[in-house]
Design a protein around this motif. Structure first.
Motif, PDB file in Angstrom:
ATOM      1  N   PHE A 169       7.589  14.731   5.183  1.00  0.00           N
ATOM      2  CA  PHE A 169       6.217  14.670   4.673  1.00  0.00           C
ATOM      3  C   PHE A 169       5.596  13.309   4.950  1.00  0.00           C
ATOM      4  O   PHE A 169       4.441  13.206   5.375  1.00  0.00           O
ATOM      5  CB  PHE A 169       6.222  14.963   3.178  1.00  0.00           C
ATOM      6  N   ILE A 170       6.367  12.258   4.732  1.00  0.00           N
ATOM      7  CA  ILE A 170       5.851  10.903   4.985  1.00  0.00           C
ATOM      8  C   ILE A 170       5.613  10.693   6.479  1.00  0.00           C
ATOM      9  O   ILE A 170       4.590  10.126   6.890  1.00  0.00           O
ATOM     10  CB  ILE A 170       6.823   9.849   4.433  1.00  0.00           C
ATOM     11  N   GLY A 171       6.560  11.163   7.298  1.00  0.00           N
ATOM     12  CA  GLY A 171       6.447  10.936   8.730  1.00  0.00           C
ATOM     13  C   GLY A 171       5.370  11.757   9.411  1.00  0.00           C
ATOM     14  O   GLY A 171       4.735  11.301  10.368  1.00  0.00           O
ATOM     15  N   ARG A 172       5.143  12.994   8.939  1.00  0.00           N
ATOM     16  CA  ARG A 172       4.211  13.897   9.623  1.00  0.00           C
ATOM     17  C   ARG A 172       2.832  13.975   8.976  1.00  0.00           C
ATOM     18  O   ARG A 172       1.873  14.395   9.627  1.00  0.00           O
ATOM     19  CB  ARG A 172       4.819  15.291   9.691  1.00  0.00           C
ATOM     20  N   VAL A 173       2.729  13.614   7.716  1.00  0.00           N
ATOM     21  CA  VAL A 173       1.447  13.734   7.012  1.00  0.00           C
ATOM     22  C   VAL A 173       0.937  12.383   6.543  1.00  0.00           C
ATOM     23  O   VAL A 173      -0.205  12.001   6.827  1.00  0.00           O
ATOM     24  CB  VAL A 173       1.573  14.696   5.809  1.00  0.00           C
ATOM     25  N   VAL A 174       1.772  11.660   5.826  1.00  0.00           N
ATOM     26  CA  VAL A 174       1.313  10.420   5.190  1.00  0.00           C
ATOM     27  C   VAL A 174       0.974   9.347   6.220  1.00  0.00           C
ATOM     28  O   VAL A 174      -0.129   8.774   6.207  1.00  0.00           O
ATOM     29  CB  VAL A 174       2.376   9.908   4.200  1.00  0.00           C
ATOM     30  N   ILE A 175       1.914   9.069   7.113  1.00  0.00           N
ATOM     31  CA  ILE A 175       1.692   7.991   8.075  1.00  0.00           C
ATOM     32  C   ILE A 175       0.523   8.304   9.016  1.00  0.00           C
ATOM     33  O   ILE A 175      -0.368   7.455   9.192  1.00  0.00           O
ATOM     34  CB  ILE A 175       2.984   7.695   8.859  1.00  0.00           C
ATOM     35  N   PRO A 176       0.451   9.496   9.646  1.00  0.00           N
ATOM     36  CA  PRO A 176      -0.733   9.777  10.474  1.00  0.00           C
ATOM     37  C   PRO A 176      -2.036   9.741   9.689  1.00  0.00           C
ATOM     38  O   PRO A 176      -3.065   9.282  10.196  1.00  0.00           O
ATOM     39  CB  PRO A 176      -0.448  11.187  11.014  1.00  0.00           C
ATOM     40  N   GLY A 177      -2.005  10.204   8.429  1.00  0.00           N
ATOM     41  CA  GLY A 177      -3.218  10.205   7.634  1.00  0.00           C
ATOM     42  C   GLY A 177      -3.679   8.824   7.225  1.00  0.00           C
ATOM     43  O   GLY A 177      -4.868   8.612   6.971  1.00  0.00           O
ATOM     44  N   SER A 178      -2.746   7.867   7.166  1.00  0.00           N
ATOM     45  CA  SER A 178      -3.104   6.515   6.741  1.00  0.00           C
ATOM     46  C   SER A 178      -3.447   5.595   7.907  1.00  0.00           C
ATOM     47  O   SER A 178      -3.914   4.472   7.688  1.00  0.00           O
ATOM     48  CB  SER A 178      -1.947   5.895   5.946  1.00  0.00           C
ATOM     49  N   LEU A 179      -3.222   6.047   9.140  1.00  0.00           N
ATOM     50  CA  LEU A 179      -3.469   5.182  10.295  1.00  0.00           C
ATOM     51  C   LEU A 179      -4.930   4.747  10.438  1.00  0.00           C
ATOM     52  O   LEU A 179      -5.183   3.592  10.794  1.00  0.00           O
ATOM     53  CB  LEU A 179      -2.994   5.872  11.573  1.00  0.00           C
ATOM     54  N   PRO A 180      -5.929   5.619  10.200  1.00  0.00           N
ATOM     55  CA  PRO A 180      -7.312   5.123  10.304  1.00  0.00           C
ATOM     56  C   PRO A 180      -7.597   3.950   9.377  1.00  0.00           C
ATOM     57  O   PRO A 180      -8.225   2.967   9.778  1.00  0.00           O
ATOM     58  CB  PRO A 180      -8.148   6.359   9.927  1.00  0.00           C
TER      59      PRO A 180
ATOM     60  N   ALA B  52       0.829  -1.203   0.000  1.00  0.00           N
ATOM     61  CA  ALA B  52       0.000   0.000   0.000  1.00  0.00           C
ATOM     62  C   ALA B  52       0.866   1.257   0.000  1.00  0.00           C
ATOM     63  O   ALA B  52       0.542   2.243  -0.685  1.00  0.00           O
ATOM     64  CB  ALA B  52      -0.927  -0.007   1.216  1.00  0.00           C
ATOM     65  N   LEU B  53       1.943   1.247   0.760  1.00  0.00           N
ATOM     66  CA  LEU B  53       2.844   2.404   0.783  1.00  0.00           C
ATOM     67  C   LEU B  53       3.513   2.609  -0.572  1.00  0.00           C
ATOM     68  O   LEU B  53       3.608   3.739  -1.072  1.00  0.00           O
ATOM     69  CB  LEU B  53       3.900   2.219   1.878  1.00  0.00           C
ATOM     70  N   LEU B  54       3.977   1.521  -1.170  1.00  0.00           N
ATOM     71  CA  LEU B  54       4.613   1.638  -2.484  1.00  0.00           C
ATOM     72  C   LEU B  54       3.635   2.138  -3.529  1.00  0.00           C
ATOM     73  O   LEU B  54       3.967   2.971  -4.375  1.00  0.00           O
ATOM     74  CB  LEU B  54       5.188   0.285  -2.904  1.00  0.00           C
TER      75      LEU B  54
ATOM     76  N   HIS C 264      -4.292   1.722   1.425  1.00  0.00           N
ATOM     77  CA  HIS C 264      -4.142   2.456   0.175  1.00  0.00           C
ATOM     78  C   HIS C 264      -5.240   3.508   0.026  1.00  0.00           C
ATOM     79  O   HIS C 264      -4.985   4.633  -0.447  1.00  0.00           O
ATOM     80  CB  HIS C 264      -4.177   1.483  -1.006  1.00  0.00           C
ATOM     81  N   ALA C 265      -6.462   3.174   0.435  1.00  0.00           N
ATOM     82  CA  ALA C 265      -7.557   4.136   0.352  1.00  0.00           C
ATOM     83  C   ALA C 265      -7.282   5.345   1.243  1.00  0.00           C
ATOM     84  O   ALA C 265      -7.568   6.491   0.867  1.00  0.00           O
ATOM     85  CB  ALA C 265      -8.868   3.472   0.758  1.00  0.00           C
ATOM     86  N   SER C 266      -6.718   5.122   2.434  1.00  0.00           N
ATOM     87  CA  SER C 266      -6.386   6.238   3.321  1.00  0.00           C
ATOM     88  C   SER C 266      -5.265   7.091   2.750  1.00  0.00           C
ATOM     89  O   SER C 266      -5.281   8.325   2.863  1.00  0.00           O
ATOM     90  CB  SER C 266      -5.989   5.711   4.703  1.00  0.00           C
ATOM     91  N   LEU C 267      -4.301   6.451   2.124  1.00  0.00           N
ATOM     92  CA  LEU C 267      -3.182   7.197   1.554  1.00  0.00           C
ATOM     93  C   LEU C 267      -3.626   8.095   0.405  1.00  0.00           C
ATOM     94  O   LEU C 267      -3.133   9.213   0.252  1.00  0.00           O
ATOM     95  CB  LEU C 267      -2.105   6.227   1.068  1.00  0.00           C
ATOM     96  N   THR C 268      -4.530   7.594  -0.402  1.00  0.00           N
ATOM     97  CA  THR C 268      -4.945   8.346  -1.593  1.00  0.00           C
ATOM     98  C   THR C 268      -6.042   9.364  -1.298  1.00  0.00           C
ATOM     99  O   THR C 268      -6.441  10.094  -2.200  1.00  0.00           O
ATOM    100  CB  THR C 268      -5.442   7.379  -2.677  1.00  0.00           C
ATOM    101  N   THR C 269      -6.532   9.411  -0.076  1.00  0.00           N
ATOM    102  CA  THR C 269      -7.583  10.383   0.269  1.00  0.00           C
ATOM    103  C   THR C 269      -7.131  11.354   1.353  1.00  0.00           C
ATOM    104  O   THR C 269      -7.966  11.961   2.036  1.00  0.00           O
ATOM    105  CB  THR C 269      -8.857   9.652   0.736  1.00  0.00           C
ATOM    106  N   ILE C 270      -5.826  11.495   1.535  1.00  0.00           N
ATOM    107  CA  ILE C 270      -5.314  12.478   2.492  1.00  0.00           C
ATOM    108  C   ILE C 270      -5.702  13.883   2.041  1.00  0.00           C
ATOM    109  O   ILE C 270      -5.645  14.197   0.843  1.00  0.00           O
ATOM    110  CB  ILE C 270      -3.781  12.344   2.621  1.00  0.00           C
TER     111      ILE C 270
END
Length: 278
Positions: free
Chosen positions: A188-199, A104-106, A164-170
């Motif tokens: 950006f990955i550590g502060r935005v992407v990862i927290p945004g994909s946790l749900p 999903a991350l890739l 993947h759905a969480s990553l693409t809808t940040i």
């Protein structure tokens, strides 16, 4: 004495009174509310047996199931088979979570990755994992590898889709703010992407736990020497409905406990999210 008029402040536009939320039951959850439905089912089951509405040869009484479960615990049968099932489920779940999240991350962070990964996984999603049993048996035989691979495949799909759905809808506002601030890709990955994909990650994890137990029931009936599925298969051959029900209760308890633990961890990790209900 003349009465003094008291002015009652009116709520501003857009203001929602807390009293209304309490009336809807959204403020204070009832402790152990989810067990209420289970208690009602057990009561109906016991009443049906007591009044002769249910055939005990096909559906054993609750007290018979408890007695059988205690007997299987004392002779070690239930413990041995439960540990075997837990081991298979844990291995398949662990591998599936790592692989599904990584894919999903890739796919979510790279257009090239999405082009290469998303298509095949969407095709796999349309094919039921249990439908792959004949092919996997042909490739891997009917040993432990086949069982773990089948569990892993179901977990990978659930983890990939939700993460993947969480990553693409940040929220794009966060992306634009990061670009304005000139943060590095790692930040950006550590502060935005990862927290945004946790749900999505936690939702996928909950679905994966449930899916791993569902797959386990099937794979353990294919030439398995131990496990709860094998115990149920043998009980079916001998018409032991009480043993089957004991195994189903164990499946249900482990599924409920594991889901509750994940929900608890999710609340702690995502405490920054304000939601009406989890």
């Amino acid at each position: 004495m003349p009465r003094t008029a008291v002015s009652i402040p009116q709520p501003e536009e857009g203001f929602v009174e807390r009293r209304r939320l309490r009336r809807l039951g959204l403020r204070k959850p009832i402790p152990f509310a989810r067990l209420l439905g289970v208690a009602l089912v057990l009561a109906a089951w016991a009443a049906g047996i007591h009044f002769g509405l249910l055939d005990q040869r096909k559906l054993s009484a609750p007290w018979t199931v408890l007695d059988t479960g205690w007997r299987l615990v004392r002779d070690g049968t239930l413990g041995e088979n439960t540990l075997a099932s837990l081991r298979r489920a844990a291995i398949g779940l662990g591998i599936g979570v790592l692989v599904g999240t990584g894919l999903a991350l890739l796919s979510g962070l790279s257009r090239l990755g999405e082009s290469l990964i998303d298509g095949p996984l969407q095709v796999k999603r349309a094919i039921p994992s249990l439908g792959l049993i004949p092919l996997l048996i042909l490739w891997l035989g009917i040993g432990e590898t086949f069982k773990i691979v089948l569990i892993t495949l179901g977990v990978v799909i659930a983890m990939y889709l939700q993460t993947h759905a969480s990553l693409t809808t940040i929220d794009k506002r966060f992306v634009e703010l990061s670009e304005v601030q000139g943060v590095s890709r790692g930040e950006f990955i550590g502060r935005v992407v990862i927290p945004g994909s946790l749900p999505g990650f936690f939702l996928g994890l909950r679905l994966s736990v449930t899916g791993s137990w569902l797959s386990l029931v099937v794979v353990e009936q294919v030439n398995a020497t131990d496990g709860l599925g094998k115990l149920m298969f043998n009980a079916q051959n001998y018409g032991q409905a009480d043993v089957i029900l004991v195994c189903l209760v164990v499946y249900g308890v482990f599924g409920l406990v594991s889901d509750s633990l994940i929900r608890l961890i999710e609340r702690k990790v995502l405490s920054w999210r304000r939601t009406i209900a989890t």
